[in-house]
Design a protein around this motif. Sequence first.
Motif: not given
Length: 572
Positions: A270, A272, A327, A347, A349-351, A353, A460
């Motif tokens: 992960t 996050a 994403a 939507n 890039d998950p980074r 968030y 992700g």
Amino acid sequence: MKNYKIYSLVFLLTLLIISCKKDFLNRTPEIALDDNGVFADPLRAASYADAAYNYMINDYARFNDHRGSTAQASDEAVSGNSESSVTTLNRGLYHDHSNSASLNDMRDVWTRCYAGIAINNKVLARMAGVPAAAVFPKQRIEGEMRFLRAFSYFELIKRFGGVPIMDKEYGVNDDINFPRASYQACVDFIIADLDKAVTLLNNDADNGASNYGRATKGGALALKSRVLLYAASPLNNPNNDKAKWQLAADAASKLMDGISAGQTYALQPTYADILNMASSSEYIMIKIRGPRAIDGILADYAMSPGSGGAQGQMNPTQNHVNMYEMANGKAITDATSGYNPQQPYLNRDPRFYANILYNDQAWQGKKIEMWSSTSSTGVVTYGKDWNPTNIIYTATRYYCKKYWPETYVRLGGTSGTALINYIFFRYAEIMLNYAEAQNEANGPDASVYKQLTDIRARAGIAAGADNLYGLKANMTQDEMRAAIRHERAVELAFEDHRWYDIMRWKIGPEVIATPMYGMNVVKNSNGSFTYTPVVLGPNFQKTYTAKQDRYPIPRSEIYKSNGVLIQNPGWE
């Protein structure tokens, strides 16, 4: 250069400081002793050696105690209240005539690093005379002192260029008014210390849990990778000597190949929680500290006042936010990416968030509110997390989630605690070091692509039909260079890399001396929002000219040297 008094002062201060350390540093005699008394006792000698860790650069928000960071000097963020220890950097006001020069990244670092080097040199000079005892493992301690000395010299040269090399314990009558060594001479000295340290230090597993956080073989190899990457970079390698890039690639590859069968590193699953783990397969070396209280970096720096913080000073810029792709791996400037300027946070890039708090984000059972609204009668109201009439609120309509774990609640709930680790080295950095150096030495081969695709897969980002995670196939060397630099900016966001990357790449005029943006957010009568990027006010704009690629040697040091120390160009 410093006179002998620093060595006496460091010794006395060390006897006081080490009593405050925890875990493996908590072994301090509570009486004042001279040098001979300390090094005649293995326990006291070990405590003195452990105190050298105190002089490492070891927190993100470290200017003026906890009120500023290099992220705010760079294009990553601004200081919401224009903290003077930040503006001395991002406005080019580096010299000592600023009261903040000693509180930021210049004079404080010079003093700290040479104080640590004095301890390293004293221990290396005296350790042979320490009586044999398990509490003072001479091989490991020598390795640690060499690693820590190398660490301090690197922190100096990445800011100032070549510096005086002090490589032994000096006596009261010794003349230590040394001239600056060349950058390459400093690199050679650092690498020699690290190569020796690798032969002396333990692997992580051999250190054991009680010694977690000490320098290890992995830490020494990681530092070597970083040192050689900087040495190969445009600032320090103006002729683009490919051999220097190859050395950097080889150093990163050595660590990636595994130190031994029982010592390998890998990306953790992960992203996050990358700063919040007690231990991780990705951590090569971190600063060991317990969970943070709601003070300092949290209440007085990262947390929104609308959510109980005192000052939400750490405000990411729109410039940084725009770096986060969609994403699907496409840039928001790509017409096929699906980006909608009126749904700018959908939507991504998950980074994004993991790193950024933005308007209308669910947070601590509520929503982040950074909007203005005008009623039909002209009355203006503001969301709880933004108020343009008060500098304690964000200047950009963003807060930094990476520094503010959601468990820290100050209003309307019971707060938990979390780790916010300062990471000296993690595996993703080594992968990026390798990719950059290998691309510059040999071009964008499959091994370069693999580092980026592995990092983006962990983040992700969608793999796509070609399994390139949004990367263009068959990139040129220039295209790959841009992709790697972009990946560093996102993956290592707010981790004390970006400012120094900008310096070593010599791109400050392009990315710092350019308008800094925030986001204007208007709440409409139907509850929807209108988003408009806006240029921030003059207090948040930055300056960068070529001379800022190096910090000036502190003027106090120049004056004390009586002409021996030569100032960096442009700072005379």
